[in-house]
Design an enzyme around this catalytic site. Sequence first.
Site, mmCIF file in Angstrom:
data_model
loop_
_atom_site.group_PDB
_atom_site.id
_atom_site.type_symbol
_atom_site.label_atom_id
_atom_site.label_comp_id
_atom_site.label_asym_id
_atom_site.label_seq_id
_atom_site.Cartn_x
_atom_site.Cartn_y
_atom_site.Cartn_z
ATOM 1 N N CYS A 47 24.009 38.477 38.246
ATOM 2 C CA CYS A 47 25.327 39.059 38.486
ATOM 3 C C CYS A 47 26.368 38.163 37.825
ATOM 4 O O CYS A 47 26.061 37.076 37.315
ATOM 5 C CB CYS A 47 25.600 39.170 39.986
ATOM 6 S SG CYS A 47 25.653 37.565 40.824
ATOM 7 N N HIS B 86 27.345 29.245 45.988
ATOM 8 C CA HIS B 86 27.396 29.748 47.362
ATOM 9 C C HIS B 86 28.651 29.325 48.104
ATOM 10 O O HIS B 86 28.945 29.851 49.178
ATOM 11 C CB HIS B 86 26.171 29.250 48.141
ATOM 12 C CG HIS B 86 24.882 29.523 47.442
ATOM 13 N ND1 HIS B 86 24.201 28.563 46.713
ATOM 14 C CD2 HIS B 86 24.146 30.657 47.333
ATOM 15 C CE1 HIS B 86 23.107 29.092 46.200
ATOM 16 N NE2 HIS B 86 23.050 30.357 46.557
ATOM 17 N N CYS C 164 31.262 31.423 43.632
ATOM 18 C CA CYS C 164 31.498 32.789 43.150
ATOM 19 C C CYS C 164 32.871 33.262 43.628
ATOM 20 O O CYS C 164 33.216 33.085 44.809
ATOM 21 C CB CYS C 164 30.406 33.719 43.690
ATOM 22 S SG CYS C 164 30.726 35.462 43.336
ATOM 23 N N GLU D 174 26.021 29.998 52.032
ATOM 24 C CA GLU D 174 27.273 30.752 51.972
ATOM 25 C C GLU D 174 27.957 30.805 53.335
ATOM 26 O O GLU D 174 29.180 30.654 53.449
ATOM 27 C CB GLU D 174 27.025 32.171 51.455
ATOM 28 C CG GLU D 174 28.318 32.954 51.270
ATOM 29 C CD GLU D 174 28.090 34.384 50.824
ATOM 30 O OE1 GLU D 174 28.894 35.242 51.234
ATOM 31 O OE2 GLU D 174 27.116 34.636 50.084
ATOM 32 N N SER E 27 16.381 33.130 48.403
ATOM 33 C CA SER E 27 17.484 33.933 47.873
ATOM 34 C C SER E 27 17.715 35.122 48.793
ATOM 35 O O SER E 27 16.900 36.047 48.859
ATOM 36 C CB SER E 27 17.135 34.430 46.456
ATOM 37 O OG SER E 27 17.998 35.469 46.061
ATOM 38 N N SER E 28 18.836 35.110 49.500
ATOM 39 C CA SER E 28 19.114 36.160 50.489
ATOM 40 C C SER E 28 19.105 37.543 49.857
ATOM 41 O O SER E 28 18.485 38.476 50.376
ATOM 42 C CB SER E 28 20.465 35.902 51.162
ATOM 43 O OG SER E 28 20.797 36.949 52.045
ATOM 44 N N ASN E 29 19.766 37.691 48.718
ATOM 45 C CA ASN E 29 19.861 39.031 48.123
ATOM 46 C C ASN E 29 18.496 39.522 47.645
ATOM 47 O O ASN E 29 18.207 40.714 47.705
ATOM 48 C CB ASN E 29 20.915 39.065 47.007
ATOM 49 C CG ASN E 29 20.436 38.457 45.713
ATOM 50 O OD1 ASN E 29 19.829 39.109 44.880
ATOM 51 N ND2 ASN E 29 20.700 37.161 45.533
ATOM 52 N N SER F 128 19.984 36.241 41.239
ATOM 53 C CA SER F 128 19.858 34.895 40.675
ATOM 54 C C SER F 128 18.616 34.742 39.796
ATOM 55 O O SER F 128 18.263 33.629 39.414
ATOM 56 C CB SER F 128 19.840 33.857 41.804
ATOM 57 O OG SER F 128 18.899 34.200 42.800
#
Length: 323
Positions: A25, A87, A109, A139, A235-237, A280
């Site tokens: 992203c 983060h 970000c 985050e 990685s949360s996403n 990521s």
Amino acid sequence: MTLPRSQAAPKPPLHVLMAGPRGFCAGVDRAIKIVEQAIQKFGSPVYVRHEIVHNKFVVQSLEAQGAIFVEELDEVPPDAPVVFSAHGVPKSVPAEARRRNMMYLDATCPLVSKVHREAERHQAAGRHILLIGHEGHPEVVGTMGQLPEGSATIIETVEDAEAVQPPEGPLAFTTQTTLSVDDTAEIVATLQRRFPRLVGPGKEDICYATTNRQAAVKAIAARSEMVVVVGAPNSSNSVRLREVAIRAGCQRAVMVQRGADLDPAQVDGVATLGLTAGASAPEVLVEEVLVRLRERFTVTTEEVVVAVEDITFRVPPMQRPGR
């Protein structure tokens, strides 16, 4: 006995649905460029507090260029530049860097910074904040670190939303940017039912990239017998993408960090496979998975695009990083 190539059994066909968008992203791309440009500008080593993004391949690539990853500022020599991860960090971190007169660059970000400013505004207006997110995630730690102690409560689940007993007075909510869109909507609905005067963000906190990648996974999962998510377990996403695939009806969903982690035999009997990558994970790792699959199958690919992303974030100037 090994058959001559002309007599070898043909590889079974495998149709791969490629989720679009997938992979990097704008925030991740910006953070990596900040580290790379800092190395070019100041020479190596450049120190990075925590993983710049949650991806081992990215971290190792930056280490090869001259980055050194550390957990805390006390591991950084006073005359060396240091970069804060995408983060976000608590306010105490840049404050400590300034106290020590360190050269630092903030790769947070911009969409995470938006949540930080939002939380500060709610707190300044006297609202207690219900922060929807995963406790301990960098985050969430960074967002909590923008606020005075006791001014926010973390909500992880619908059960938390049903049970929370916040202090008397005005309430607001913010969210981590990399959550499940559907789970978060359920949590928010529960909080709004319990606290009708709850104030929300002017614009949804879950970032465009998380939303788009989850929508793309739903689109491929509906047609796939198996989904492979390229991403790191922290990685949360990326973890959310696997969960979304399962909820969308594809019961066989696995995560791999790169092509070598996938056993092609796992895919035996699958005619259509979905493939995506967390925000990521670089596209080169997706290509590794395809190469791995081609060892065993005759692969055809199809792009399934639900959104086109053209967002970019400016890299801050390198001349005078925060002193």
